[in-house]
Design an enzyme around this catalytic site. Structure first.
Site, PDB file in Angstrom:
ATOM      1  CG  ASP A  12      37.194  99.118 -19.041  1.00  0.00           C
ATOM      2  OD1 ASP A  12      38.101  98.371 -18.636  1.00  0.00           O
ATOM      3  OD2 ASP A  12      36.550  99.879 -18.293  1.00  0.00           O
ATOM      4  CE  LYS A  15      43.587  98.336 -22.160  1.00  0.00           C
ATOM      5  NZ  LYS A  15      42.247  98.897 -21.956  1.00  0.00           N
ATOM      6  CG  ASN A  37      45.147 100.603 -12.564  1.00  0.00           C
ATOM      7  OD1 ASN A  37      45.907  99.667 -12.843  1.00  0.00           O
ATOM      8  ND2 ASN A  37      45.413 101.850 -12.913  1.00  0.00           N
ATOM      9  CB  ALA A  38      44.594  96.593 -15.771  1.00  0.00           C
ATOM     10  N   GLY A  39      41.540  95.648 -15.685  1.00  0.00           N
ATOM     11  CA  GLY A  39      40.724  94.438 -15.694  1.00  0.00           C
ATOM     12  C   GLY A  39      40.603  94.025 -17.142  1.00  0.00           C
ATOM     13  CG  HIS A  40      43.533  93.837 -19.457  1.00  0.00           C
ATOM     14  ND1 HIS A  40      44.824  94.013 -19.853  1.00  0.00           N
ATOM     15  CD2 HIS A  40      43.079  95.077 -19.137  1.00  0.00           C
ATOM     16  CE1 HIS A  40      45.153  95.297 -19.770  1.00  0.00           C
ATOM     17  NE2 HIS A  40      44.108  95.962 -19.321  1.00  0.00           N
ATOM     18  CB  THR A 127      40.437 101.029  -9.549  1.00  0.00           C
ATOM     19  OG1 THR A 127      41.835 101.264  -9.355  1.00  0.00           O
ATOM     20  CG2 THR A 127      40.089 101.235 -11.011  1.00  0.00           C
ATOM     21  CD  GLN A 227      45.375 101.474 -16.358  1.00  0.00           C
ATOM     22  OE1 GLN A 227      46.577 101.507 -16.526  1.00  0.00           O
ATOM     23  NE2 GLN A 227      44.808 100.502 -15.678  1.00  0.00           N
ATOM     24  N   GLY A 424      36.293  93.230 -33.649  1.00  0.00           N
ATOM     25  CA  GLY A 424      35.672  92.376 -32.626  1.00  0.00           C
ATOM     26  C   GLY A 424      34.169  92.342 -32.832  1.00  0.00           C
ATOM     27  N   GLY A 426      32.304  89.983 -30.923  1.00  0.00           N
ATOM     28  CA  GLY A 426      31.836  89.237 -29.762  1.00  0.00           C
ATOM     29  C   GLY A 426      33.020  89.045 -28.838  1.00  0.00           C
TER      30      GLY A 426
HETATM   31  P1  GDP Z   1      40.170  95.781 -21.539  1.00  0.00           P
HETATM   32  O1  GDP Z   1      40.325  96.356 -20.179  1.00  0.00           O
HETATM   33  O2  GDP Z   1      40.532  96.747 -22.618  1.00  0.00           O
HETATM   34  O3  GDP Z   1      40.881  94.469 -21.732  1.00  0.00           O
HETATM   35  O4  GDP Z   1      38.606  95.485 -21.718  1.00  0.00           O
HETATM   36  P2  GDP Z   1      37.610  94.845 -20.607  1.00  0.00           P
HETATM   37  O5  GDP Z   1      37.891  93.393 -20.515  1.00  0.00           O
HETATM   38  O6  GDP Z   1      37.613  95.636 -19.360  1.00  0.00           O
HETATM   39  O7  GDP Z   1      36.210  95.131 -21.263  1.00  0.00           O
HETATM   40  C1  GDP Z   1      35.858  94.617 -22.493  1.00  0.00           C
HETATM   41  C2  GDP Z   1      34.613  93.731 -22.338  1.00  0.00           C
HETATM   42  O8  GDP Z   1      34.038  93.508 -23.601  1.00  0.00           O
HETATM   43  C3  GDP Z   1      34.935  92.336 -21.830  1.00  0.00           C
HETATM   44  O9  GDP Z   1      33.821  91.835 -21.140  1.00  0.00           O
HETATM   45  C4  GDP Z   1      35.180  91.553 -23.100  1.00  0.00           C
HETATM   46  O10 GDP Z   1      34.956  90.158 -22.963  1.00  0.00           O
HETATM   47  C5  GDP Z   1      34.154  92.151 -24.014  1.00  0.00           C
HETATM   48  N1  GDP Z   1      34.528  92.228 -25.429  1.00  0.00           N
HETATM   49  C6  GDP Z   1      35.748  92.382 -26.012  1.00  0.00           C
HETATM   50  N2  GDP Z   1      35.616  92.512 -27.350  1.00  0.00           N
HETATM   51  C7  GDP Z   1      34.299  92.446 -27.613  1.00  0.00           C
HETATM   52  C8  GDP Z   1      33.504  92.535 -28.821  1.00  0.00           C
HETATM   53  O11 GDP Z   1      34.018  92.725 -29.932  1.00  0.00           O
HETATM   54  N3  GDP Z   1      32.154  92.421 -28.676  1.00  0.00           N
HETATM   55  C9  GDP Z   1      31.564  92.237 -27.461  1.00  0.00           C
HETATM   56  N4  GDP Z   1      30.230  92.130 -27.421  1.00  0.00           N
HETATM   57  N5  GDP Z   1      32.264  92.165 -26.315  1.00  0.00           N
HETATM   58  C10 GDP Z   1      33.598  92.271 -26.396  1.00  0.00           C
HETATM   59  P1  IMO Z   2      41.790  98.713 -18.221  1.00  0.00           P
HETATM   60  O1  IMO Z   2      43.227  98.301 -18.344  1.00  0.00           O
HETATM   61  C1  IMO Z   2      38.996 101.972 -17.427  1.00  0.00           C
HETATM   62  C2  IMO Z   2      40.205 104.921 -14.413  1.00  0.00           C
HETATM   63  C3  IMO Z   2      39.463 105.022 -13.105  1.00  0.00           C
HETATM   64  C4  IMO Z   2      39.657 106.488 -12.775  1.00  0.00           C
HETATM   65  C5  IMO Z   2      41.067 106.769 -13.259  1.00  0.00           C
HETATM   66  C6  IMO Z   2      42.114 106.698 -12.157  1.00  0.00           C
HETATM   67  O2  IMO Z   2      40.895  97.623 -17.769  1.00  0.00           O
HETATM   68  O3  IMO Z   2      41.341  99.366 -19.484  1.00  0.00           O
HETATM   69  P2  IMO Z   2      43.257 104.695 -10.866  1.00  0.00           P
HETATM   70  O4  IMO Z   2      42.675 103.620  -9.998  1.00  0.00           O
HETATM   71  O5  IMO Z   2      44.030 104.176 -12.036  1.00  0.00           O
HETATM   72  O6  IMO Z   2      44.048 105.706 -10.083  1.00  0.00           O
HETATM   73  O7  IMO Z   2      41.979 105.494 -11.419  1.00  0.00           O
HETATM   74  O8  IMO Z   2      41.336 105.787 -14.257  1.00  0.00           O
HETATM   75  N1  IMO Z   2      40.746 103.590 -14.757  1.00  0.00           N
HETATM   76  C7  IMO Z   2      40.265 102.800 -15.728  1.00  0.00           C
HETATM   77  N2  IMO Z   2      39.195 102.951 -16.531  1.00  0.00           N
HETATM   78  N3  IMO Z   2      39.802 100.906 -17.586  1.00  0.00           N
HETATM   79  C8  IMO Z   2      40.892 100.748 -16.812  1.00  0.00           C
HETATM   80  O9  IMO Z   2      41.794  99.763 -17.017  1.00  0.00           O
HETATM   81  C9  IMO Z   2      41.139 101.699 -15.801  1.00  0.00           C
HETATM   82  N4  IMO Z   2      42.096 101.843 -14.862  1.00  0.00           N
HETATM   83  C10 IMO Z   2      41.852 102.999 -14.234  1.00  0.00           C
HETATM   84  O10 IMO Z   2      38.109 104.675 -13.257  1.00  0.00           O
HETATM   85  O11 IMO Z   2      38.799 107.301 -13.553  1.00  0.00           O
HETATM   86 MG    MG Z   3      39.193  96.684 -18.445  1.00  0.00          MG
END
Ligand code: GDP
Ligand code: IMO
Ligand code: MG
Length: 443
Positions: A12, A15, A37-40, A127, A227, A424, A426
């Site tokens: 998180d 990326k 498990n990813a949430g981008h 997840t 991750q 970043g 925002g």
């Molecule tokens: P990822 O899994 O690495 O792609 O990241 P996530 O999407 O799970 O979590 C990042 C969160 O922060 C998302 O809600 C993005 O829209 C937000 N985000 C990304 N870059 C920035 C930043 O520079 N500032 C702020 N405030 N939010 C950001």
């Molecule tokens: P992105 O790509 C943050 C964490 C889970 C747990 C451990 C194992 O959005 O950055 P799993 O379901 O993979 O077997 O869980 O890894 N985890 C993450 N934490 N961002 C993620 O993905 C994750 N994917 C898994 O919370 O601790």
């Molecule tokens: Mg994520």
């Protein structure tokens, strides 16, 4: 050339936003490990997309590949594709025949084992997507691969071998009832139909061959890590980890593109300006106890709630030893630092500069998680920076950032030993200060 995007911390880090930013110059965006498990998150002109399996290049209309290192739940893939199509995108996603399939029984087993481990505080806080059980079967040579779904006889053989074992684990080891997820006939029927749909929609590919041909033709590949380094199965805080290699080596083994090719390209570590954590396990720089209010402030301002599960994320100061470790494991050629805006307007900004362990100063992470838990962070304090008009700053460039923020960033870059490629400020694509486009660098 190739550009590999790697999470430097605990997932998180933002990326998705960087993949989207640099995806403009890519021809193909490739996931090399993990699954849903990813949430981008990608935000384009205020429009937010949350992507779990579909590579983040989809927002820019790029071909997306799920490499052999991924684990794929076809149900969630089709749902995600349908949702994106309803929103007007036209994702072109192809899945490696060598990728493994998350079967319904894997999700059930994930839940059972987490529950079982929780008695001893050993659960990873997964997840619940069946990631670990699927990789376990892959390594145990009893997995089901995407290619197996295309041949009903092969699929039947595989299911007839593995499903009774899984049923026995549920019934005899855990003493529970095994449901329809463990029924060979219904699994066979559903997954033959899934194989047919994948084939009809031209969604299966010999990924290594395909990517090699495209590279030879001079195309650009963007490898999208999921991750992060500290939840890598080999280099992370075992056992509170995921079951794959988010680190840069995974970009090679998880796609069929050789390590020399990946190494000739760029490897960019994505860093969140503080720490967030959705799972369990120790966290030396965690803001808890007396610092709970500070954590609440950052959590609310940064929207730190899990993309996949909605869980509130744990918050900590940035951990520099963790970044030194990440930079070495993946060989970062550059870093992108996100969420600088979230730390604006605070009374003080700190980071964990090193650890104190047994009276000694340590600059990097110890190899066992238990020793990491014994580490006390040595905090370094920085002058805070004010809230500013971040969109305007993003347009003007690095020198327009508040001076105190630049001091923080320059310090990080020096300690990690890699230049800053982007900052970043925002969530939106336009809210990024871009210093270097890695596709425009000579390798
Ligand atoms: P990822 O899994 O690495 O792609 O990241 P996530 O999407 O799970 O979590 C990042 C969160 O922060 C998302 O809600 C993005 O829209 C937000 N985000 C990304 N870059 C920035 C930043 O520079 N500032 C702020 N405030 N939010 C950001
Ligand atoms: P992105 O790509 C943050 C964490 C889970 C747990 C451990 C194992 O959005 O950055 P799993 O379901 O993979 O077997 O869980 O890894 N985890 C993450 N934490 N961002 C993620 O993905 C994750 N994917 C898994 O919370 O601790
Ligand atoms: Mg994520």
């Amino acid at each position: 050339m190739t550009v590999t995007i790697v999470g430097s911390q605990l997932g998180d880090e933002g990326k998705g936003a960087l993949v989207d930013l640099w995806g403009g110059n890519a021809d193909i965006v490739v996931r090399y490990q993990g699954g849903d498990n990813a949430g981008h998150t990608v935000v384009e002109n205020g429009e937010e997309y949350k992507l779990s399996l579909v590579p983040s290049g989809a927002v820019r209309g790029k071909i997306g590949i799920l490499g052999n290192g991924c684990v794929v739940n076809p149900r969630t893939l089709f749902d995600e594709l349908d949702t994106l199509r309803d929103r007007g995108l036209d994702p072109d996603v192809r899945v490696a025949c060598r990728a493994h399939v998350i079967m319904p029984y894997h999700r059930v087993l994930d839940g059972i084992e987490e529950e079982e481990k929780s008695d001893d505080d050993l659960e990873a806080g997964t997840t619940g997507r069946g990631i670990g059980p699927t990789y376990e079967d892959k390594v145990g040579r009893r997995g089901i691969r995407v290619g197996d779904l295309l041949d009903p006889d092969v699929l039947r053989d595989r299911l007839e071998y593995v499903v009774p074992q899984k049923r026995a684990v549920v019934e005899d080891v855990f003493g529970m009832d095994a449901g329809e997820e463990f029924d060979v006939e219904s699994l066979h029927e559903e997954f033959v139909a899934i194989g047919r749909r994948l084939e009809e929609e031209g969604m299966t590919v010999n990924a290594g061959d395909f990517l090699g041909t495209r590279l030879d033709a001079g195309e650009n590949l963007l490898f999208e890590g999921a991750q992060g380094t500290s939840i890598d199965i080999d280099h992370g805080i075992y056992p509170y980890v995921t079951s794959s290699n988010p680190t840069a080596g995974g970009a090679s083994t998880g796609t069929g593109v050789g390590p020399t090719v990946v190494g000739r390209g760029e490897v960019v570590g994505v860093v969140k300006a503080y720490l967030s954590r959705v799972g369990t396990g120790p966290l030396p720089t965690e803001l808890d106890g007396d610092d709970e209010e500070l954590a609440d402030y950052i959590r609310e301002k940064g929207g730190e709630f899990g993309t996949v599960t909605g869980r509130p994320r744990r918050i900590g100061w940035l951990d520099v030893p963790m970044l030194r470790h990440a930079a070495r494991v993946s060989g970062f050629t550059g870093i992108a630092v996100n969420h600088l805006d979230v730390l604006a307007g605070m009374d003080t900004v700190k980071l964990g500069d090193a650890y104190k362990l047994d009276g000694e100063r340590m600059e990097t992470m110890p190899a066992t998680t238990e020793r990491w838990a014994d580490c006390d962070p040595i905090l370094k304090e920085f002058d805070p920076w004010p809230e500013v008009d971040w969109s305007a700053v993003a347009g003007e460039g690095y020198d327009a950032l508040p001076a105190a923020a630049r001091t923080y960033l320059d310090y990080l870059s020096d300690e990690v030993g890699a230049p800053i490629y982007a900052v970043g400020v925002g969530p939106d694509r336009a809210e990024t200060v871009e210093l270097v486009d890695p596709f425009e660098r000579d390798a």
